[in-house]
Scaffold this active site. Structure first.
Site, PDB file in Angstrom:
ATOM      1  N   GLU A   1       0.862  -1.181   0.000  1.00  0.00           N
ATOM      2  CA  GLU A   1       0.000   0.000   0.000  1.00  0.00           C
ATOM      3  C   GLU A   1       0.896   1.228   0.000  1.00  0.00           C
ATOM      4  O   GLU A   1       1.667   1.427   0.937  1.00  0.00           O
ATOM      5  CB  GLU A   1      -0.880  -0.012   1.269  1.00  0.00           C
ATOM      6  CG  GLU A   1      -1.664   1.260   1.469  1.00  0.00           C
ATOM      7  CD  GLU A   1      -2.311   1.350   2.862  1.00  0.00           C
ATOM      8  OE1 GLU A   1      -2.528   0.306   3.516  1.00  0.00           O
ATOM      9  OE2 GLU A   1      -2.584   2.485   3.297  1.00  0.00           O
TER      10      GLU A   1
ATOM     11  N   ARG B   1       0.268  10.326   0.750  1.00  0.00           N
ATOM     12  CA  ARG B   1       0.567  11.361   1.747  1.00  0.00           C
ATOM     13  C   ARG B   1       1.730  12.234   1.333  1.00  0.00           C
ATOM     14  O   ARG B   1       2.130  13.122   2.082  1.00  0.00           O
ATOM     15  CB  ARG B   1       0.925  10.723   3.094  1.00  0.00           C
ATOM     16  CG  ARG B   1      -0.207   9.953   3.683  1.00  0.00           C
ATOM     17  CD  ARG B   1       0.188   9.404   5.039  1.00  0.00           C
ATOM     18  NE  ARG B   1      -0.669   8.283   5.343  1.00  0.00           N
ATOM     19  CZ  ARG B   1      -0.469   7.430   6.320  1.00  0.00           C
ATOM     20  NH1 ARG B   1       0.576   7.588   7.106  1.00  0.00           N
ATOM     21  NH2 ARG B   1      -1.287   6.430   6.520  1.00  0.00           N
TER      22      ARG B   1
ATOM     23  N   LYS C   1     -10.412  -2.845   6.637  1.00  0.00           N
ATOM     24  CA  LYS C   1      -9.188  -2.450   7.344  1.00  0.00           C
ATOM     25  C   LYS C   1      -9.587  -1.979   8.737  1.00  0.00           C
ATOM     26  O   LYS C   1     -10.422  -1.079   8.866  1.00  0.00           O
ATOM     27  CB  LYS C   1      -8.500  -1.307   6.580  1.00  0.00           C
ATOM     28  CG  LYS C   1      -7.411  -0.588   7.377  1.00  0.00           C
ATOM     29  CD  LYS C   1      -6.631   0.388   6.529  1.00  0.00           C
ATOM     30  CE  LYS C   1      -5.777   1.309   7.387  1.00  0.00           C
ATOM     31  NZ  LYS C   1      -4.685   1.945   6.652  1.00  0.00           N
TER      32      LYS C   1
HETATM   33  C1  3PG Z   1      -0.571   4.348   8.693  1.00  0.00           C
HETATM   34  O1  3PG Z   1      -1.603   4.943   8.703  1.00  0.00           O
HETATM   35  O2  3PG Z   1       0.528   4.901   8.546  1.00  0.00           O
HETATM   36  C2  3PG Z   1      -0.638   2.887   8.754  1.00  0.00           C
HETATM   37  O3  3PG Z   1      -1.760   2.515   9.444  1.00  0.00           O
HETATM   38  C3  3PG Z   1       0.583   2.265   9.302  1.00  0.00           C
HETATM   39  O4  3PG Z   1       0.641   2.448  10.654  1.00  0.00           O
HETATM   40  P1  3PG Z   1       2.013   2.064  11.401  1.00  0.00           P
HETATM   41  O5  3PG Z   1       3.027   3.097  10.961  1.00  0.00           O
HETATM   42  O6  3PG Z   1       1.661   2.172  12.855  1.00  0.00           O
HETATM   43  O7  3PG Z   1       2.395   0.689  10.966  1.00  0.00           O
END
Ligand code: 3PG
Length: 208
Positions: free
Chosen positions: A40, A44, A128
């Site tokens: 994924e 961002r 999710k």
């Molecule tokens: C995120 O939103 O960055 C993901 O859910 C990953 O979360 P993490 O960095 O806690 O693995």
């Protein structure tokens, strides 16, 4: 592939925040050689769409999805970039409809039972669970197996290599998501051999 099939590609789906699209293919190769088949890439950063585009074109062996889908435009841009699926941290009608309009399979985010039921009513069976650790942890998802037996979850948020097994031990968790395999600073520093090692560890985590 539909979302349920994508979640079976491996026990861990890396969540990627990438700042430089030139690093997308080397990163994809590092993950692929560690046994990771689906990732994924979060929308961002300015480099995210270009990264998805390069991965989709140059490394089709890895199934690339677009994460942090928040708007119709995100769904539209992700589709145009070649994303094979979308992931959202929470879910709105706009997000659902935009992904449907583009035939983009959606892994919709939810953190409460009512949100999950609403998604089930909308036809979703894979969800999710976000933010997984903060919203209740593995005990929360374990508690849903009996009342919501038709739902599968990809918990994400606050999961590490050390905690992934406790989630994967649950029958309703085919896969977990996490950024620990390929954090942004390791990507930026091109620590690809370290990323491959973590990918190897993650991809051999056992499901029941
Ligand atoms: C995120 O939103 O960055 C993901 O859910 C990953 O979360 P993490 O960095 O806690 O693995």
């Amino acid at each position: 592939m539909n979302i349920s099939e994508i979640l079976l590609l491996g026990p861990v789906m890396p969540v990627i925040v990438i700042d430089d699209a030139d690093l997308a293919v080397p990163l994809g190769e590092a993950l692929l050689s560690g046994g990771i088949n689906a990732i994924e890439v979060t929308l961002r950063t300015d480099a995210a769409l270009n990264s998805i585009e390069r991965l989709a074109k140059e490394l089709p062996e890895i199934c690339v999805g677009a994460g942090t889908i928040l708007t119709e435009i995100n769904a539209h841009s992700a589709t145009n970039a070649g994303a094979r699926f979308a992931v959202s941290p929470g879910t709105t009608h706009l997000i659902i409809n935009a992904c449907k309009a583009h035939n983009l399979p959606l892994l919709p985010g939810a953190s409460t039972v009512s949100e999950m039921l609403t998604l089930h009513e909308a036809g979703f069976t894979a969800i999710k669970f976000f933010p997984a650790a903060a919203a209740g942890g593995a005990q929360f998802i374990k508690s849903l197996a009996s009342p919501l037996p038709h739902l599968q979850f990809c918990p994400t948020g606050g999961i590490t290599y050390n905690t992934a097994s406790s989630w994967l031990a649950l029958a309703n968790v085919p896969c977990v998501g996490g950024s620990w395999l390929a954090p942004a600073h390791d990507i930026n520093q091109q620590n690809f051999s370290m990323i491959t090692e973590r990918a190897k560890q993650a991809s051999t985590l056992k499901r029941p």
